[in-house]
Design a protein around this motif. Structure first.
Motif, PDB file in Angstrom:
ATOM      1  N   MET A  57       0.838  -1.220   0.000  1.00 16.87           N
ATOM      2  CA  MET A  57       0.000   0.000   0.000  1.00 16.87           C
ATOM      3  C   MET A  57       0.868   1.264   0.000  1.00 16.87           C
ATOM      4  N   VAL A  58       1.851   1.297   0.961  1.00 17.23           N
ATOM      5  CA  VAL A  58       2.768   2.431   1.054  1.00 17.23           C
ATOM      6  C   VAL A  58       4.185   1.902   1.184  1.00 17.23           C
ATOM      7  N   GLU A  59       5.098   2.436   0.400  1.00 10.37           N
ATOM      8  CA  GLU A  59       6.501   2.060   0.551  1.00 10.37           C
ATOM      9  C   GLU A  59       7.401   3.278   0.360  1.00 10.37           C
ATOM     10  N   PHE A  60       8.348   3.431   1.278  1.00 11.18           N
ATOM     11  CA  PHE A  60       9.389   4.459   1.149  1.00 11.18           C
ATOM     12  C   PHE A  60      10.702   3.716   0.930  1.00 11.18           C
ATOM     13  N   ILE A  61      11.417   4.054  -0.128  1.00 10.65           N
ATOM     14  CA  ILE A  61      12.695   3.402  -0.407  1.00 10.65           C
ATOM     15  C   ILE A  61      13.786   4.457  -0.379  1.00 10.65           C
ATOM     16  N   ASN A  62      14.601   4.415   0.674  1.00 18.41           N
ATOM     17  CA  ASN A  62      15.753   5.332   0.790  1.00 18.41           C
ATOM     18  C   ASN A  62      15.378   6.788   0.578  1.00 18.41           C
ATOM     19  N   VAL A  63      14.315   7.215   1.231  1.00 18.68           N
ATOM     20  CA  VAL A  63      13.779   8.550   0.969  1.00 18.68           C
ATOM     21  C   VAL A  63      14.432   9.619   1.857  1.00 18.68           C
ATOM     22  N   SER A  64      14.874  10.684   1.215  1.00 20.92           N
ATOM     23  CA  SER A  64      15.326  11.864   1.949  1.00 20.92           C
ATOM     24  C   SER A  64      14.558  13.076   1.446  1.00 20.92           C
ATOM     25  N   LYS A  65      14.359  14.033   2.358  1.00 17.37           N
ATOM     26  CA  LYS A  65      13.685  15.271   1.974  1.00 17.37           C
ATOM     27  C   LYS A  65      14.476  16.459   2.500  1.00 17.37           C
ATOM     28  N   ARG A  66      14.944  17.286   1.576  1.00 17.18           N
ATOM     29  CA  ARG A  66      15.588  18.549   1.951  1.00 17.18           C
ATOM     30  C   ARG A  66      14.712  19.678   1.430  1.00 17.18           C
ATOM     31  N   TYR A  67      14.332  20.608   2.309  1.00 16.25           N
ATOM     32  CA  TYR A  67      13.545  21.771   1.874  1.00 16.25           C
ATOM     33  C   TYR A  67      14.478  22.781   1.201  1.00 16.25           C
ATOM     34  N   PRO A  68      13.900  23.656   0.382  1.00 13.50           N
ATOM     35  CA  PRO A  68      14.720  24.631  -0.350  1.00 13.50           C
ATOM     36  C   PRO A  68      15.642  25.465   0.550  1.00 13.50           C
ATOM     37  N   ASN A  69      15.246  25.698   1.795  1.00 12.83           N
ATOM     38  CA  ASN A  69      16.102  26.496   2.689  1.00 12.83           C
ATOM     39  C   ASN A  69      17.260  25.682   3.281  1.00 12.83           C
ATOM     40  N   ARG A 127      15.721  11.612   6.394  1.00 12.63           N
ATOM     41  CA  ARG A 127      16.959  11.037   5.850  1.00 12.63           C
ATOM     42  C   ARG A 127      16.855   9.527   5.779  1.00 12.63           C
ATOM     43  N   GLY A 128      17.108   8.984   4.611  1.00 11.19           N
ATOM     44  CA  GLY A 128      17.225   7.535   4.440  1.00 11.19           C
ATOM     45  C   GLY A 128      16.049   6.746   5.003  1.00 11.19           C
ATOM     46  N   ILE A 129      14.837   7.166   4.692  1.00 11.43           N
ATOM     47  CA  ILE A 129      13.641   6.491   5.228  1.00 11.43           C
ATOM     48  C   ILE A 129      13.317   5.251   4.397  1.00 11.43           C
ATOM     49  N   ASN A 130      13.258   4.102   5.056  1.00  8.00           N
ATOM     50  CA  ASN A 130      12.782   2.860   4.445  1.00  8.00           C
ATOM     51  C   ASN A 130      11.608   2.374   5.277  1.00  8.00           C
ATOM     52  N   LEU A 131      10.490   2.144   4.620  1.00  8.44           N
ATOM     53  CA  LEU A 131       9.264   1.888   5.365  1.00  8.44           C
ATOM     54  C   LEU A 131       8.268   1.193   4.464  1.00  8.44           C
ATOM     55  N   LYS A 132       7.559   0.227   5.044  1.00  8.68           N
ATOM     56  CA  LYS A 132       6.501  -0.437   4.285  1.00  8.68           C
ATOM     57  C   LYS A 132       5.261  -0.502   5.162  1.00  8.68           C
ATOM     58  N   ILE A 133       4.139  -0.061   4.651  1.00 12.05           N
ATOM     59  CA  ILE A 133       2.870  -0.172   5.380  1.00 12.05           C
ATOM     60  C   ILE A 133       1.935  -0.980   4.500  1.00 12.05           C
ATOM     61  N   GLY A 139       9.813  15.341  11.825  1.00 12.99           N
ATOM     62  CA  GLY A 139       9.632  14.990  10.409  1.00 12.99           C
ATOM     63  C   GLY A 139       8.326  14.283  10.084  1.00 12.99           C
ATOM     64  N   LYS A 140       7.410  14.184  11.065  1.00  9.42           N
ATOM     65  CA  LYS A 140       6.150  13.451  10.861  1.00  9.42           C
ATOM     66  C   LYS A 140       5.312  14.050   9.724  1.00  9.42           C
ATOM     67  N   SER A 141       5.093  15.357   9.792  1.00  9.50           N
ATOM     68  CA  SER A 141       4.255  15.994   8.760  1.00  9.50           C
ATOM     69  C   SER A 141       4.894  15.872   7.386  1.00  9.50           C
ATOM     70  N   THR A 142       6.192  16.016   7.344  1.00 13.22           N
ATOM     71  CA  THR A 142       6.884  15.895   6.056  1.00 13.22           C
ATOM     72  C   THR A 142       6.650  14.517   5.458  1.00 13.22           C
ATOM     73  N   LEU A 143       6.717  13.496   6.288  1.00 14.02           N
ATOM     74  CA  LEU A 143       6.479  12.137   5.799  1.00 14.02           C
ATOM     75  C   LEU A 143       5.075  12.014   5.199  1.00 14.02           C
ATOM     76  N   LEU A 144       4.085  12.585   5.893  1.00 15.11           N
ATOM     77  CA  LEU A 144       2.712  12.522   5.371  1.00 15.11           C
ATOM     78  C   LEU A 144       2.565  13.360   4.104  1.00 15.11           C
ATOM     79  N   LYS A 145       3.258  14.505   4.048  1.00 16.16           N
ATOM     80  CA  LYS A 145       3.181  15.348   2.847  1.00 16.16           C
ATOM     81  C   LYS A 145       3.770  14.636   1.634  1.00 16.16           C
ATOM     82  N   LEU A 146       4.800  13.829   1.858  1.00 19.65           N
ATOM     83  CA  LEU A 146       5.362  13.063   0.737  1.00 19.65           C
ATOM     84  C   LEU A 146       4.346  12.030   0.249  1.00 19.65           C
ATOM     85  N   LEU A 147       3.623  11.408   1.201  1.00 16.37           N
ATOM     86  CA  LEU A 147       2.597  10.417   0.855  1.00 16.37           C
ATOM     87  C   LEU A 147       1.505  11.013  -0.024  1.00 16.37           C
TER      88      LEU A 147
END
Ligand code: ADP
Ligand code: ADP
Length: 228
Positions: A1-13, A19-25, A40-48
Motif C-alpha cells: 500500500m505504502v513504501e518508502f525506499i531510501n527517501v530523503s527530503k531537503r527543503y529549499p532552505n 533522511r534515508g527512510i525505508n518503510l513499508k505499510i 519529520g512526521k508531517s513531512t512524511l505525510l506530505k510526501l505520501l
C-alpha cells in the motif's frame, strides 16, 4: 500500500527533514507515526500525499510511483486517500452535508451517487442529525468527525491523519481514535501522526518513531516510549 525506499527530503532552505527512510505499510495496517515536534512526521505525510516531493529515493502509494507521477494524475492518487488534519479544514460557508458532498463533487461523481454516499458517511461518524449545521455551530470533536466523514466519502483505501486529536480535549480525542479504529476494522489502511503518548500507549498498534528525520524504531504493538 505504502513504501518508502531510501527517501530523503531537503527543503529549499536547506533543512533536511527526512533522511534515508525505508518503510513499508501494508494494506489493512494501522500505524502511528510518532516523534517530537520537528522530527519529520508531517513531512512524511506530505510526501505520501505528494504535497511535497522527495529529494532522493522513491515513495510508492497505492501502486503509484510518486517521483514519476504526472501532475494531471495527482487527483487519481488523492482519490484513493482520505486526509484529516489537526485544524479540521472544513469550509466555513458550507453546511456539514455540503462539506462532505464537496469532496465527491471535485472528483466529478454523479449527483445520484453523492446523494447516496454523503448520508452514509455522516451516519458512519454519528452526525446524521447535524447535516444542516455549519462548522462553527459544532464542537471541535464534531468538526473532526465531519472531516473524517469527508475523508471517507470516496471510499479511500488509505486514511492519513496528521495530529487529528491535537485540538481536542481528551474525551473527544478518544472518540476520534475509536472512530479511526472502526474505519481500520472495515478494511481501510490508517496512518496517524501524533505525539500523544496516552493514545499510542493505550492502542498497542504499530509504532514508527521518527527522530531528527530518521526512523529510530518500528514496532508492532508498540508503546510511545520516551522520545518526547
Ligand atoms: P513534525 O511534523 O514532526 O513536527 P515537520 O515534518 O513539520 O515535523 O518538520 C521537520 C523539519 O522540517 C523541521 O525542522 C521543520 O522546521 C522543517 N520544515 C518543515 N516544513 C518546512 C518547509 N516548508 N520549509 C523548510 N523547512 C521545513
Ligand atoms: P464541547 O463541550 O464539546 O466544546 P459545545 O459546548 O461547543 O461542545 O457544544 C455542545 C453541543 O451544542 C454540540 O452538540 C454542538 O453541536 C452544539 N452547539 C454548539 N454551539 C452551537 C450553535 N451555535 N448552534 C447550534 N448548536 C451548537
Amino acid at each position: 500500500m505504502v513504501e518508502f525506499i531510501n527517501v530523503s527530503k531537503r527543503y529549499p532552505n536547506g533543512t533536511v527533514a527526512l533522511r534515508g527512510i525505508n518503510l513499508k505499510i501494508n494494506k489493512g495496517d494501522f500505524a502511528f507515526i510518532i516523534g517530537s515536534s520537528g522530527s519529520g512526521k508531517s513531512t512524511l505525510l506530505k510526501l505520501l500525499m505528494k504535497e511535497e516531493n522527495a529529494t532522493e529515493g522513491e515513495v510508492i502509494v497505492n501502486g503509484y510511483q510518486l517521483s514519476t507521477l504526472q501532475h494531471k494524475q495527482i487527483p487519481y492518487l488523492r482519490r484513493g486517500m482520505g486526509m484529516v488534519f489537526q485544524d479540521f479544514r472544513l469550509l466555513p460557508n458550507k453546511t456539514v452535508y455540503e462539506n462532505v458532498a464537496f469532496a465527491m463533487e471535485i472528483t466529478e461523481c454523479v449527483p445520484k451517487e453523492i446523494r447516496r454516499q454523503v448520508p452514509m458517511s455522516l451516519a458512519l461518524v454519528g452526525l446524521s442529525r447535524k447535516a444542516n449545521a455549519y462548522p462553527h455551530q459544532l464542537s471541535g470533536g464534531e468538526q473532526q468527525r465531519v472531516a473524517i466523514a469527508r475523508a471517507l466519502v470516496n471510499s479511500p483505501a488509505l486514511l492519513i491523519a496528521d495530529e487529528p486529536t491535537g485540538n481536542l480535549d481528551p474525551e473527544n480525542s478518544w472518540e476520534i481514535v475509536k472512530l479511526l479504529t472502526e474505519v481500520n476494522q472495515r478494511g481501510t489502511t490508517v496512518v496517524v501522526a501524533t505525539h500523544e503518548k496516552s493514545i499510542v500507549d493505550a492502542m498497542k498498534k504499530r509504532v514508527i518513531a521518527i527522530d531528527k528525520g530518521h526512523i529510530v524504531r518500528d514496532q508492532q504493538k508498540g508503546l510511545y516510549g520516551d522520545e518526547d
